[in-house]
Design a protein around this motif. Structure first.
Motif, short mmCIF file in Angstrom:
data_model
loop_
_atom_site.label_atom_id
_atom_site.label_comp_id
_atom_site.label_asym_id
_atom_site.label_seq_id
_atom_site.Cartn_x
_atom_site.Cartn_y
_atom_site.Cartn_z
N THR A 10 0.83 -1.21 0.00
CA THR A 10 0.00 0.00 0.00
C THR A 10 0.86 1.26 0.00
OG1 THR A 10 -1.72 -1.17 1.20
CG2 THR A 10 -1.83 1.24 1.20
N SER A 11 1.99 1.19 0.73
CA SER A 11 2.84 2.38 0.85
C SER A 11 3.50 2.74 -0.46
CB SER A 11 3.91 2.14 1.92
OG SER A 11 4.84 1.17 1.47
N LEU A 12 3.58 1.76 -1.38
CA LEU A 12 4.23 2.03 -2.66
C LEU A 12 3.33 2.83 -3.58
CD1 LEU A 12 5.91 -1.44 -3.31
CD2 LEU A 12 6.95 0.63 -2.38
N GLN A 13 2.04 2.88 -3.27
CA GLN A 13 1.12 3.66 -4.07
C GLN A 13 1.37 5.14 -3.84
OE1 GLN A 13 -2.78 2.39 -3.01
NE2 GLN A 13 -2.47 0.27 -3.69
N ARG A 14 1.33 5.90 -4.93
CA ARG A 14 1.61 7.33 -4.83
C ARG A 14 0.48 8.05 -4.10
NH1 ARG A 14 5.60 9.31 -7.94
NH2 ARG A 14 4.59 11.34 -7.98
N ARG A 15 0.84 8.85 -3.14
CA ARG A 15 -0.13 9.65 -2.40
C ARG A 15 0.45 11.05 -2.26
NH1 ARG A 15 -1.31 10.17 3.30
NH2 ARG A 15 0.12 8.46 3.77
N LYS A 16 -0.27 12.03 -2.76
CA LYS A 16 0.22 13.40 -2.81
C LYS A 16 0.48 13.94 -1.40
CE LYS A 16 -0.82 17.94 -4.77
NZ LYS A 16 -1.81 18.74 -5.55
N SER A 18 0.65 16.85 1.28
CA SER A 18 0.02 18.15 1.54
C SER A 18 1.05 19.12 2.09
CB SER A 18 -1.13 17.98 2.54
OG SER A 18 -0.61 17.59 3.82
N THR A 19 0.70 20.40 2.06
CA THR A 19 1.59 21.42 2.62
C THR A 19 1.86 21.17 4.10
OG1 THR A 19 0.79 23.08 1.05
CG2 THR A 19 1.85 23.89 3.06
N LYS A 20 0.82 20.76 4.82
CA LYS A 20 0.97 20.50 6.25
C LYS A 20 1.94 19.34 6.50
CE LYS A 20 -2.74 20.87 8.62
NZ LYS A 20 -4.08 20.62 9.22
N GLU A 21 1.85 18.29 5.67
CA GLU A 21 2.76 17.16 5.82
C GLU A 21 4.20 17.58 5.54
OE1 GLU A 21 0.88 12.93 4.77
OE2 GLU A 21 0.62 14.36 3.15
N ASP A 22 4.39 18.41 4.52
CA ASP A 22 5.73 18.89 4.20
C ASP A 22 6.34 19.64 5.37
OD1 ASP A 22 5.90 17.82 1.66
OD2 ASP A 22 5.11 19.61 0.68
N VAL A 23 5.55 20.50 5.99
CA VAL A 23 6.04 21.30 7.12
C VAL A 23 6.44 20.40 8.29
CG1 VAL A 23 5.39 23.02 8.85
CG2 VAL A 23 4.74 23.35 6.45
N GLY A 63 -5.45 11.69 12.22
CA GLY A 63 -6.50 11.17 11.37
C GLY A 63 -6.06 10.84 9.96
N GLN A 64 -4.84 11.19 9.59
CA GLN A 64 -4.35 10.90 8.25
C GLN A 64 -3.68 9.53 8.20
OE1 GLN A 64 -2.31 13.89 6.05
NE2 GLN A 64 -3.23 15.59 7.16
N VAL A 65 -3.60 8.96 7.02
CA VAL A 65 -2.96 7.66 6.84
C VAL A 65 -1.47 7.81 7.12
CG1 VAL A 65 -2.46 5.80 5.22
CG2 VAL A 65 -4.64 7.02 5.09
N PRO A 66 -0.90 6.95 7.98
CA PRO A 66 0.52 7.08 8.31
C PRO A 66 1.42 6.94 7.08
CG PRO A 66 -0.59 5.60 9.84
CD PRO A 66 -1.56 5.87 8.73
N ARG A 67 2.54 7.60 7.13
CA ARG A 67 3.52 7.52 6.06
C ARG A 67 4.55 6.42 6.36
NH1 ARG A 67 2.51 9.97 1.14
NH2 ARG A 67 1.50 12.00 1.48
N LYS A 73 11.70 9.62 3.15
CA LYS A 73 13.05 9.79 2.62
C LYS A 73 13.01 10.32 1.19
CE LYS A 73 17.42 7.34 1.92
NZ LYS A 73 18.13 6.04 2.04
N GLN A 74 12.11 9.77 0.39
CA GLN A 74 12.00 10.21 -1.01
C GLN A 74 11.50 11.66 -1.09
OE1 GLN A 74 9.17 8.02 -3.37
NE2 GLN A 74 10.13 8.59 -5.29
N ARG A 75 10.52 11.98 -0.27
CA ARG A 75 9.98 13.35 -0.29
C ARG A 75 11.04 14.35 0.18
NH1 ARG A 75 6.45 16.51 -2.96
NH2 ARG A 75 5.59 18.17 -1.62
N TRP A 76 11.79 13.99 1.23
CA TRP A 76 12.82 14.90 1.72
C TRP A 76 13.90 15.10 0.65
CZ3 TRP A 76 14.02 18.70 4.60
CH2 TRP A 76 15.37 19.04 4.76
N GLY A 77 14.22 14.05 -0.08
CA GLY A 77 15.23 14.18 -1.14
C GLY A 77 14.82 15.21 -2.16
N ARG A 78 13.53 15.22 -2.52
CA ARG A 78 13.05 16.19 -3.49
C ARG A 78 13.06 17.61 -2.91
NH1 ARG A 78 6.98 16.68 -6.15
NH2 ARG A 78 7.49 18.37 -7.60
N ILE A 79 12.60 17.74 -1.65
CA ILE A 79 12.59 19.05 -1.01
C ILE A 79 14.00 19.62 -0.91
CG2 ILE A 79 12.18 20.24 1.20
CD1 ILE A 79 9.81 18.35 1.63
N ASN A 80 14.94 18.78 -0.51
CA ASN A 80 16.32 19.21 -0.33
C ASN A 80 16.94 19.63 -1.66
OD1 ASN A 80 18.87 19.58 0.94
ND2 ASN A 80 19.48 17.54 0.26
#
Length: 230
Positions: A10-16, A18-23, A63-67, A73-80
């Motif tokens: 399930t975790s391999l499925q792409r899930r966008k 949010s701004t709050k998650e990024d912060v 209340g959100q689905v856990p990451r 790690k992948q998201r941080w790589g893009r942000i960085n």
């Protein structure tokens, strides 16, 4: 025993994200990476486990689905990566700032430079704003205030003329000296960003090896890199 995260189908499925998650992710990475003791003693798997635990436990994401750790790690790589590149675009926009332009004009120019250089839009401005005052992402260039700065310079010239016997430098000479200083600041800024990226990559490789496989010199080097990033 090192923690080895498991990644579900399930975790391999792409899930966008949010701004709050990024912060929250940025806050988790900054707090964990600046914990010198934990960063030195734990391997990369444990490092990202702490981050994903921080993210999933945040009240802001209740209340959100856990990451999964791999998603963080992948998201941080893009942000960085994109954040570091936008720092250079922002500084270039500041250097090209025309008289009368404000911060909004500078930001628009920075986005245009990013798009022209990389061929994609910069969609992580909210992340850059969270990181912009941290040492690694801090820009050395500061937007000018336009008319206020000109009035200040004119007042200083008048004061110098009244108090000195020697004629002050002309307008062209002042502009030439200013361009020279800006060129030096640009080179210094580029070198600083490049050095930060190289140091982070080296630190990540050392963390991945784990303390039991590091030599004494590598442990010393890792501690030094961590202290410099704090």
């Amino acid at each position: 025993m090192e923690y080895v995260p498991q990644t579900s189908q399930t975790s391999l499925q792409r899930r966008k994200w949010s701004t709050k998650e990024d912060v929250v992710l940025i806050s988790a990475w900054l707090n964990t990476s600046k914990d010198a003791i934990m960063s030195t003693d734990q391997k990369a798997g444990a490092f990202w486990k702490r981050i994903v635990d921080y993210v999933n436990a945040s009240p802001q994401l209740s209340g959100q689905v856990p990451r999964e750790w791999s998603q963080c790690k992948q998201r941080w790589g893009r942000i960085n990566e994109q954040g570091c590149k936008f720092v250079g675009c922002y500084e270039a926009a500041v250097r090209e700032q025309a008289s009368g332009q404000n911060e909004n004009d500078v930001m628009k120019a920075a986005h245009d430079i990013f798009l022209n250089d990389l061929g994609i839009k910069f969609t992580l401005e909210h992340c850059w704003r969270e990181l912009r005052f941290d040492q690694k992402w801090k820009s050395l260039a500061v937007p000018k205030e336009g008319p206020k700065e000109k009035r200040k310079e004119a007042a200083e010239v008048v004061a110098e003329e009244e108090g000195a016997d020697v004629r002050p430098p002309g307008v062209k000479a002042c502009k030439a000296a200013k361009r020279k200083r800006q060129g030096y600041d640009e080179i210094h800024s580029m070198l600083a960003v490049k050095k930060e990226i190289q140091q982070q990559k080296l630190l990540e490789r050392l963390l991945a090896k784990g303390p039991t496989h590091l030599t004494a010199s590598e442990i010393t080097l890792m501690g030094k890199l961590i202290s410099q990033m704090i």
